[in-house]
Design a protein around this motif. Structure first.
Motif, PDB file in Angstrom:
ATOM      1  N   ASP A   2       0.829  -1.218   0.000  1.00  0.00           N
ATOM      2  CA  ASP A   2       0.000   0.000   0.000  1.00  0.00           C
ATOM      3  C   ASP A   2       0.859   1.262   0.000  1.00  0.00           C
ATOM      4  O   ASP A   2       0.573   2.217  -0.723  1.00  0.00           O
ATOM      5  N   HIS A   3       1.909   1.260   0.818  1.00  0.00           N
ATOM      6  CA  HIS A   3       2.798   2.428   0.877  1.00  0.00           C
ATOM      7  C   HIS A   3       3.462   2.667  -0.477  1.00  0.00           C
ATOM      8  O   HIS A   3       3.561   3.811  -0.933  1.00  0.00           O
ATOM      9  N   ARG A   6       0.968   4.134  -3.051  1.00  0.00           N
ATOM     10  CA  ARG A   6       0.743   5.582  -2.865  1.00  0.00           C
ATOM     11  C   ARG A   6       1.929   6.380  -3.388  1.00  0.00           C
ATOM     12  O   ARG A   6       1.759   7.422  -4.038  1.00  0.00           O
ATOM     13  N   ALA A  46       9.631  -0.160   1.049  1.00  0.00           N
ATOM     14  CA  ALA A  46       8.948   0.336   2.243  1.00  0.00           C
ATOM     15  C   ALA A  46       9.106  -0.739   3.315  1.00  0.00           C
ATOM     16  O   ALA A  46       8.867  -1.917   3.065  1.00  0.00           O
ATOM     17  N   ASP A  48       9.035  -1.467   7.833  1.00  0.00           N
ATOM     18  CA  ASP A  48       8.781  -0.949   9.176  1.00  0.00           C
ATOM     19  C   ASP A  48      10.053  -1.019  10.006  1.00  0.00           C
ATOM     20  O   ASP A  48      10.874  -1.897   9.841  1.00  0.00           O
ATOM     21  N   TRP A  54       6.570   2.960   9.537  1.00  0.00           N
ATOM     22  CA  TRP A  54       6.971   2.597   8.181  1.00  0.00           C
ATOM     23  C   TRP A  54       7.765   3.713   7.534  1.00  0.00           C
ATOM     24  O   TRP A  54       7.433   4.894   7.674  1.00  0.00           O
ATOM     25  N   TYR A  56      10.284   4.792   3.852  1.00  0.00           N
ATOM     26  CA  TYR A  56      10.745   4.493   2.494  1.00  0.00           C
ATOM     27  C   TYR A  56      12.268   4.460   2.513  1.00  0.00           C
ATOM     28  O   TYR A  56      12.908   5.269   3.184  1.00  0.00           O
ATOM     29  N   ALA A  67       6.806   6.970   5.697  1.00  0.00           N
ATOM     30  CA  ALA A  67       5.803   6.544   4.719  1.00  0.00           C
ATOM     31  C   ALA A  67       4.521   7.356   4.778  1.00  0.00           C
ATOM     32  O   ALA A  67       3.762   7.381   3.815  1.00  0.00           O
ATOM     33  N   SER A  68       4.284   8.055   5.880  1.00  0.00           N
ATOM     34  CA  SER A  68       3.085   8.891   5.957  1.00  0.00           C
ATOM     35  C   SER A  68       3.255  10.209   5.203  1.00  0.00           C
ATOM     36  O   SER A  68       2.274  10.915   4.966  1.00  0.00           O
ATOM     37  N   VAL A  70       4.238  11.047   1.846  1.00  0.00           N
ATOM     38  CA  VAL A  70       4.501  10.612   0.477  1.00  0.00           C
ATOM     39  C   VAL A  70       5.043  11.753  -0.374  1.00  0.00           C
ATOM     40  O   VAL A  70       5.921  11.549  -1.213  1.00  0.00           O
TER      41      VAL A  70
END
Length: 86
Positions: A2-3, A6, A46, A48, A54, A56, A67-68, A70
């Motif tokens: 998902d990360h 996005r 990506a 954790d 999380w 990148y 990751a939050s 983007v």
């Protein structure tokens, strides 16, 4: 995944070519290619951290950003893959 999806959407908005893959036994990765200079490419992962957050990462273990965020991660990747024309 998902990360990375996005991030792929954000990078496509910056005109980069992207290809998401999940090789067997490896972390999923996003191949990012500068279409103006295809040799300028990088794999982004990506993952954790120990605290559950999380991030990148560039394939050579360079942490790009959280990751939050983007937008900032895409800008940093763009700066790595940017080509200066002379």
């Amino acid at each position: 995944m998902d990360h990375l999806e996005r991030l792929a959407a954000q990078l496509e908005a910056h005109s980069f070519q992207v290809r998401l893959s999940a090789p067997a036994g490896l972390y999923p990765r996003l191949r990012v290619i500068n279409p103006m200079a295809p040799a300028m490419a990088e794999d982004v992962l990506a993952s954790d951290a120990n605290d559950g957050e999380w991030w990148y990462w560039l394939s050579w273990a360079g942490r790009i950003g959280h990751a939050s965020d983007v937008v900032t991660a895409a800008e940093r990747i763009a700066s790595v893959l940017h080509v200066i024309r002379r």
